[in-house]
Design an enzyme around this catalytic site. Structure first.
Site: not given
Ligand SMILES: *[C@@H]1O[C@H](CO)[C@@H](O)[C@H](O)[C@H]1NC(C)=O
Ligand SMILES: *[C@@H]1O[C@H](CO)[C@@H](O)[C@H](O)[C@H]1NC(C)=O
Ligand SMILES: *[C@@H]1O[C@H](CO)[C@@H](O)[C@H](O)[C@H]1NC(C)=O
Ligand SMILES: *[C@@H]1O[C@H](CO)[C@@H](O)[C@H](O)[C@H]1NC(C)=O
Ligand SMILES: *[C@@H]1O[C@H](CO)[C@@H](O)[C@H](O)[C@H]1NC(C)=O
Ligand SMILES: *[C@@H]1O[C@H](CO)[C@@H](O)[C@H](O)[C@H]1NC(C)=O
Ligand SMILES: *[C@@H]1O[C@H](CO)[C@@H](O)[C@H](O)[C@H]1NC(C)=O
Ligand SMILES: *[C@@H]1O[C@H](CO)[C@@H](O)[C@H](O)[C@H]1NC(C)=O
Ligand SMILES: *[C@@H]1O[C@H](CO)[C@@H](O)[C@H](O)[C@H]1NC(C)=O
Ligand SMILES: *[C@@H]1O[C@H](CO)[C@@H](O)[C@H](O)[C@H]1NC(C)=O
Length: 767
Positions: A285-287
């Site tokens: 995932t992106d953060w």
């Protein structure tokens, strides 16, 4: 953050039910109109991955369920890594460190600030892109970073004001694809994984994340609504090259695609990435981009960062109660461990996070990642991304000026330098007034070992050649010594993650340039631009004799520009985007989409322009740009001749022959169907590098699409042959009904030259 207020959720559901079915904006909690693709394809361990998958399957079979679960989400670790996977000491697995980003290692010392993605794009140099990536990868390795969070090919640059366009290479998918391929292979040749991002259609920063607005209403992320053909021919294209190169990881994006969140969209993760492209690595995932629990795992997400609010013991509970297959958890763990083996990180690799201090003050071991062996590549990367766009009567290179006057905030170095912790400004200026711009802001920022500002390099020049230098960085209307031989004006155009840019020009810098030009008959403008910058306010001023789009060169910025100004290097950069005469010429692709009307709580961006972004849109609408895609001057001139096309003996069936899917998809997509060749001559008096560009008019496609480029050094008076092999994918269109790349019968137009609008050679061929 409150997940959703009752009003927001009810309101949205009511609206969603009112606009059901034919509207792609409807879906019961906003994921659903993206077609479901289940189950999640298990990695096959195909091709070069076979040995690593053999080892990974054995390894994962030895793990307990809890150990497998621990591989799927980050933890808070005692290091400065952006994300950390915990060790499993029982089996000798040391854990993983992943950290930002594509332009240099962020947040530590003894690393280099490399040229940014857009600068690499502007250099149009495949070999240099690979060299840069190898040196960058080496620094990650020294620091104990298993996976670098880059490179970027999304955003590609659909929205002219996009805040992160500078992190990616080019507004063209073919060019981005070629450069990401070199970059992924380069980084991974050092044993460090690449995490190519952001998958997919992350084309604006505005409303990229869900939020509770100031009315207390819960607003979903923007949905990028894209038809299938546009997806394949534009946005997915460079990701396919990244997968073909073996990208260890792919980062799923913040925003939604067809109303389904990027990190739980089964069509894009299971369907496009893992099935069609045969991706063998893992999806990260992106953060904080995970918004669903078991649904995201079933949709193809493998790792949540920086931690998971949803998974953990729920994964094993879900297997026990039948909402998730045990094989999915095994596949998640196997994909992660397979990349570790595939990159050789099991045999020798520094301890994860070894050189990544938790913060500036923390006690930490000194780990020197910079290497003298990187110096040439660092400087050459900085030089080649500069694009000379105006040069009246050979104003450049400078001819031994005796008095040099320097103006503008962008000429000077920063007042303080410490390794940066990430900062997102809630509002930010159009320019970076405090110092020269060598990189943009946000997670793509890098940490320089030093900053060689333009003024520093100009002073060294004065020391060497006995010239005099005067400067004023702060005045918008500086006084001028009228005997100045040249006035150098340094300005910039800033951009940072988390917001889109406030515009493509700024009043302060335009006024500064005009004020200097009104007084100085030899005014040279150097513009450090983190994206498109319009120049019509002053570019035709009779005293503006030369203009350089200097992009984001990294820490050797001053040395690079002074080498170019004084002719020790010959400009060879070309624009990887279109510079319009006026902002309105970008039409609906100027500004990011905003919340509006019925879609107030779930903002929408319809990509209804299809593949017609940047130069394809200007060509389609017959709009004359100020500087077209691919444009750039040299201190010499080039001539083109001898266009030829040669067919290979590969069969030209309409669809690629069936084959086992390898990483990158059907391997027949890379069959070479045809080669276009020509001869390029250097007709000037100095040696120089030319960027021959091949564009095709493919039936039922845009007027022209880039399908080949090279960078060749040609000695003055000499010529060199250039050749561009074209693959099946290069010549095909995406056939939505067949769900295949279709090689159409018909006449194809060929154009070859030095920019998308300077195309001296043309011809046709038929399939
Ligand atoms: C979308 O929803 C609106 C509002 O209910 C409706 O008027 C329209 O016909 C629907 N379909 C399309 C294709 O816009
Ligand atoms: C998005 O919707 C369009 C239109 O229905 C469809 O062509 C496309 O395949 C969908 N893509 C995804 C990723 O859901
Ligand atoms: C899983 O990770 C947590 C957090 O780091 C740790 O406390 C636990 O011991 C780990 N479990 C196993 C089986 O390694
Ligand atoms: C399990 O899932 C629920 C609902 O998504 C979440 O609230 C909870 O925190 C999760 N549990 C763990 C241990 O992550
Ligand atoms: C199964 O377990 C998962 C994770 O705890 C939970 O989200 C889901 O609601 C459960 N489903 C059933 C049918 O019990
Ligand atoms: C940079 O300068 C501006 C004034 O132009 C100031 O508001 C801002 O705080 C400065 N930023 C930093 C990071 O010093
Ligand atoms: C160009 O510079 C000269 C000074 O060298 C000045 O006299 C002239 O007015 C300038 N031209 C314009 C258009 O401002
Ligand atoms: C986006 O497309 C949908 C479906 O065709 C349409 O209802 C909606 O009005 C469009 N939105 C915008 C902002 O054009
Ligand atoms: C096609 O050409 C290649 C060399 O260019 C040759 O090795 C191959 O045998 C040829 N195949 C056929 C079917 O003629
Ligand atoms: C290729 O595969 C498709 C889909 O599986 C099938 O319909 C088609 O008949 C196959 N073609 C050949 C030549 O085997």
């Amino acid at each position: 953050m409150v997940r959703s207020s009752i009003t927001g959720l009810l309101g949205a559901l009511l609206l969603a039910s009112a606009i059901r079915a034919e509207n792609i904006t409807s879906d019961a909690h906003f994921y659903g109109e993206s077609p479901p693709v289940y189950p999640s394809p298990e990695a096959t361990g195909t091709g070069p991955w076979a040995i690593a998958y053999g080892k990974a399957r054995t390894f994962v079979a030895s793990l307990t369920a809890e150990e497998k679960v621990n591989l799927t989400a980050g933890i808070t670790a005692d290091s400065g890594c952006a994300g950390s996977i915990p060790a499993i000491p029982r089996v000798g697995f040391p854990g993983l460190c992943v950290t930002d980003a594509g332009n240099g290692v962020r947040g530590t010392d003894f690393v280099n600030a490399w040229s940014s993605g857009l600068h690499v794009g502007a250099s149009w140099n495949k070999r240099l892109a690979r060299q840069r990536a190898i040196h960058l990868g080496y620094e990650y390795r020294q620091k104990g970073v298993n996976v670098a969070l880059g490179p970027v090919v999304g955003p590609i640059g659909r929205v002219a004001e996009g805040g992160r366009n500078w992190e990616g290479f080019s507004a063209d998918p073919y060019q981005s694809g070629v450069l990401v391929y070199e970059t992924v292979e380069g980084i991974q040749s050092t044993g460090v994984g690449a995490c190519t991002k952001h998958f997919i259609a992350n084309e604006q920063e505005t409303n990229r994340n869900p939020e509770t607005d100031d009315q207390g209403e819960y607003v979903e992320s923007l949905s990028s609504n894209i038809d299938d053909r546009t997806m394949h021919e534009l946005y997915l294209w460079p990701f396919q090259d990244a997968v073909l190169a073996g990208s260890a990881s792919i980062m799923c994006s913040y925003q939604r695609i067809n109303n389904s969140y990027g990190c739980q969209n089964s069509k894009v993760l299971n369907g496009l990435l893992k099935e069609e492209l045969g991706f063998q690595g893992y999806v990260m995932t992106d953060w904080y981009a995970q918004h669903g629990g078991i649904a995201s795992a079933n949709a193809g997400l493998d790792m949540a960062m920086p931690h998971s609010d949803f998974w953990n013991s729920n994964l094993t509970d879900a297997i026990a109660n039948g909402t998730m297959e045990a094989s999915r958890l095994d596949d998640m763990a196997t994909r992660i461990i397979a990349t570790w083996y595939h990159l050789g990180q099991d045999t020798y690799f520094p301890d994860p996070g070894l050189g990544m201090p938790k913060d500036v003050d923390a006690e930490h071991q000194r780990v020197i990642a910079t290497s003298p062996a990187s110096k040439d590549t660092l400087l050459q990367s900085a030089i080649e991304g500069h694009v000379l766009v105006k040069n009246t009567d050979g104003a450049l290179p400078l001819k031994s000026p005796r008095l040099v006057s320097v103006f503008g905030y962008d000429a000077k170095g920063p007042d303080a330098l410490q390794f940066n912790t990430i900062s997102f400004q809630s509002s930010y200026p159009a320019i970076q007034r405090n110092h020269t711009l060598w990189v943009g802001g946000g997670s793509g920022e890098n940490s320089p070992a030093y900053v060689d500002a333009p003024i520093d390099a100009l002073q060294r020049q004065a020391y060497e050649d006995g010239s005099s230098i005067l400067w004023n960085f702060d005045s918008i209307d500086p006084q001028l010594d009228s005997t100045s031989d040249v006035c150098l004006v340094f300005i910039n155009s800033y951009a940072t993650e988390s917001q889109d840019r406030p515009g493509l020009t700024d009043q302060y810098s335009d006024t500064l340039v005009t004020n200097v030009a009104n007084k100085c008959k030899n005014t040279v403008v150097v513009l450090h631009n983190a994206g498109i910058r319009l120049v019509d306010a002053w570019v035709e001023h009779e005293n503006v004799t030369a203009v350089i789009f200097a992009h984001l060169p990294g820490q050797d910025t001053g040395r690079a520009v002074v080498d170019l100004l004084y002719g020790r290097a010959n400009p060879s950069g070309r624009l990887p985007y279109t510079v319009a005469r006026q902002a309105e010429d970008y039409g609906s692709l100027l500004h990011p989409a905003q919340r509006e009307g019925d879609y107030w709580l779930f903002p929408q961006s319809n990509f209804s322009e299809g593949v017609l972004i940047d130069y394809r849109a200007f060509d389609a609408q017959n709009i004359t740009p100020r500087y077209e895609f691919g444009y750039g001057l040299s201190y010499t001139t080039f001539d083109y001749s001898d266009l030829q096309t040669r067919r290979s003996n590969v069969s030209t069936t309409a669809y690629p022959p069936n084959a086992t899917i390898e990483q990158g998809g059907n391997p027949h997509l890379w069959d070479e169907i045809l080669t276009v060749s020509a001869r390029v001559s250097n007709t000037g008096v100095v040696d120089g590098d030319e960027v021959p560009q091949l564009y095709l008019g493919i039936p039922n496609g845009p007027v022209r699409q880039l399908r080949g480029f090279d960078k060749v050094r040609i000695v003055a008076g000499e010529s060199t042959p250039v050749a561009f092999p074209l693959t099946r994918r290069d010549l095909s269109v995406w056939d939505v009904d067949a769900q295949q790349w279709h090689l159409q019968e018909g006449e194809y137009k060929v154009y070859l030259g030095s920019s998308s609008r300077d195309l001296p050679l043309s011809g046709t061929f038929s399939i």
